[in-house]
Design a protein around this motif. Structure first.
Motif, PDB file in Angstrom:
ATOM      1  N   LEU A   2       0.861  -1.180   0.000  1.00  0.00           N
ATOM      2  CA  LEU A   2       0.000   0.000   0.000  1.00  0.00           C
ATOM      3  C   LEU A   2       0.899   1.232   0.000  1.00  0.00           C
ATOM      4  O   LEU A   2       1.808   1.338   0.820  1.00  0.00           O
ATOM      5  CB  LEU A   2      -0.894  -0.002   1.242  1.00  0.00           C
ATOM      6  CG  LEU A   2      -1.807   1.211   1.467  1.00  0.00           C
ATOM      7  CD1 LEU A   2      -2.790   1.388   0.317  1.00  0.00           C
ATOM      8  CD2 LEU A   2      -2.556   1.063   2.789  1.00  0.00           C
ATOM      9  N   LYS A   3       0.649   2.145  -0.935  1.00  0.00           N
ATOM     10  CA  LYS A   3       1.468   3.357  -1.065  1.00  0.00           C
ATOM     11  C   LYS A   3       0.601   4.599  -0.942  1.00  0.00           C
ATOM     12  O   LYS A   3      -0.521   4.632  -1.435  1.00  0.00           O
ATOM     13  CB  LYS A   3       2.174   3.356  -2.427  1.00  0.00           C
ATOM     14  CG  LYS A   3       3.073   4.572  -2.653  1.00  0.00           C
ATOM     15  CD  LYS A   3       3.775   4.492  -4.001  1.00  0.00           C
ATOM     16  CE  LYS A   3       4.735   5.660  -4.182  1.00  0.00           C
ATOM     17  NZ  LYS A   3       5.446   5.582  -5.472  1.00  0.00           N
ATOM     18  N   ILE A   4       1.140   5.620  -0.271  1.00  0.00           N
ATOM     19  CA  ILE A   4       0.506   6.941  -0.219  1.00  0.00           C
ATOM     20  C   ILE A   4       1.476   7.941  -0.830  1.00  0.00           C
ATOM     21  O   ILE A   4       2.693   7.856  -0.607  1.00  0.00           O
ATOM     22  CB  ILE A   4       0.146   7.358   1.231  1.00  0.00           C
ATOM     23  CG1 ILE A   4      -0.523   8.737   1.247  1.00  0.00           C
ATOM     24  CG2 ILE A   4       1.359   7.300   2.150  1.00  0.00           C
ATOM     25  CD1 ILE A   4      -0.986   9.203   2.626  1.00  0.00           C
ATOM     26  N   GLU A   5       0.930   8.865  -1.614  1.00  0.00           N
ATOM     27  CA  GLU A   5       1.747   9.957  -2.159  1.00  0.00           C
ATOM     28  C   GLU A   5       0.877  11.201  -2.326  1.00  0.00           C
ATOM     29  O   GLU A   5      -0.336  11.092  -2.471  1.00  0.00           O
ATOM     30  CB  GLU A   5       2.409   9.560  -3.473  1.00  0.00           C
ATOM     31  CG  GLU A   5       1.476   9.022  -4.525  1.00  0.00           C
ATOM     32  CD  GLU A   5       2.199   8.289  -5.643  1.00  0.00           C
ATOM     33  OE1 GLU A   5       3.221   8.810  -6.133  1.00  0.00           O
ATOM     34  OE2 GLU A   5       1.731   7.213  -6.038  1.00  0.00           O
ATOM     35  N   VAL A   6       1.514  12.356  -2.272  1.00  0.00           N
ATOM     36  CA  VAL A   6       0.815  13.622  -2.458  1.00  0.00           C
ATOM     37  C   VAL A   6       0.881  13.980  -3.933  1.00  0.00           C
ATOM     38  O   VAL A   6       1.966  14.037  -4.509  1.00  0.00           O
ATOM     39  CB  VAL A   6       1.446  14.744  -1.609  1.00  0.00           C
ATOM     40  CG1 VAL A   6       0.724  16.069  -1.843  1.00  0.00           C
ATOM     41  CG2 VAL A   6       1.412  14.377  -0.125  1.00  0.00           C
ATOM     42  N   ASN A  61       4.113  21.113   5.794  1.00  0.00           N
ATOM     43  CA  ASN A  61       4.300  21.222   4.342  1.00  0.00           C
ATOM     44  C   ASN A  61       3.754  19.952   3.694  1.00  0.00           C
ATOM     45  O   ASN A  61       4.353  18.884   3.810  1.00  0.00           O
ATOM     46  CB  ASN A  61       5.785  21.396   4.012  1.00  0.00           C
ATOM     47  CG  ASN A  61       6.039  21.433   2.517  1.00  0.00           C
ATOM     48  OD1 ASN A  61       5.106  21.451   1.715  1.00  0.00           O
ATOM     49  ND2 ASN A  61       7.312  21.441   2.141  1.00  0.00           N
ATOM     50  N   ILE A  62       2.625  20.061   2.997  1.00  0.00           N
ATOM     51  CA  ILE A  62       1.986  18.900   2.385  1.00  0.00           C
ATOM     52  C   ILE A  62       2.844  18.318   1.259  1.00  0.00           C
ATOM     53  O   ILE A  62       2.670  17.176   0.865  1.00  0.00           O
ATOM     54  CB  ILE A  62       0.555  19.244   1.886  1.00  0.00           C
ATOM     55  CG1 ILE A  62      -0.234  17.969   1.529  1.00  0.00           C
ATOM     56  CG2 ILE A  62       0.596  20.211   0.710  1.00  0.00           C
ATOM     57  CD1 ILE A  62      -0.548  17.075   2.699  1.00  0.00           C
ATOM     58  N   LEU A  63       3.798  19.095   0.742  1.00  0.00           N
ATOM     59  CA  LEU A  63       4.669  18.600  -0.319  1.00  0.00           C
ATOM     60  C   LEU A  63       5.961  17.976   0.218  1.00  0.00           C
ATOM     61  O   LEU A  63       6.863  17.642  -0.552  1.00  0.00           O
ATOM     62  CB  LEU A  63       4.992  19.737  -1.304  1.00  0.00           C
ATOM     63  CG  LEU A  63       3.754  20.338  -2.003  1.00  0.00           C
ATOM     64  CD1 LEU A  63       4.157  21.481  -2.918  1.00  0.00           C
ATOM     65  CD2 LEU A  63       2.978  19.272  -2.765  1.00  0.00           C
TER      66      LEU A  63
END
Length: 161
Positions: free
Chosen positions: A88-92, A117-119
């Motif tokens: 499972l991967k999360i990325e912005v 910082n969301i980035l």
């Protein structure tokens, strides 16, 4: 069609999105981390067509208006049950936060990692999920807007294989 289904549509505020793309990102907001991870509320990272991807936005009006003040939203994401190990991967995908707003990873007891910082590239991460661990190996997230107002964000969750 009475209501627009795309986040770019005129009636986007009436749509929570299906999670299939950035333009159709879903809005998920539970009032605490425990509710967010319960079986009826946890988000399985899969689409009706079998695609194992899910996009989520910070607030209902993302892409049209900035996020509102005093938003506290919790959500949890897991892989679908399978007879093999999955990742499972999360990325912005995009976003911007300001003021005292933050994005956080957490557990049942609260926030464990906070990002102003969301980035921040360290938000992107993966977790390996063995068979029968689908309910335990998950991402729990929290968005706190506080007194800040800004664009918000879109996250992408994906599962392999």
């Amino acid at each position: 069609e009475t209501f627009g289904s795309s986040a770019n549509g005129a009636n986007a505020e009436l749509s929570k999105g299906g999670g299939s793309s950035v333009a159709d990102a879903a809005y998920i907001c539970h009032n605490n981390p425990i509710t967010a991870r319960l079986a009826n509320y946890i988000q399985h990272v899969t689409q009706p067509d079998g695609t194992k991807v899910f996009y989520v936005k910070s607030h209902t009006m993302y892409g049209i208006y900035d996020y509102p003040k005093n938003l506290d939203c919790y959500a949890a994401f897991r892989v679908p049950a399978r007879a093999y190990t999955q990742t499972l991967k999360i990325e912005v995908v995009e976003g911007q936060l300001s003021g005292d707003s933050y994005f956080a990873f957490g557990n049942d007891y609260g926030d464990t990692e906070i990002f102003k910082n969301i980035l921040d590239p360290s938000i992107t991460r993966t977790v390996s999920v063995a068979v029968n661990y689908e309910n335990r190996r998950r991402f729990s997230i929290h968005f706190h807007s506080g007194s800040g107002v800004d664009k918000g964000y879109v996250l992408k969750f994906s599962v392999t294989p």
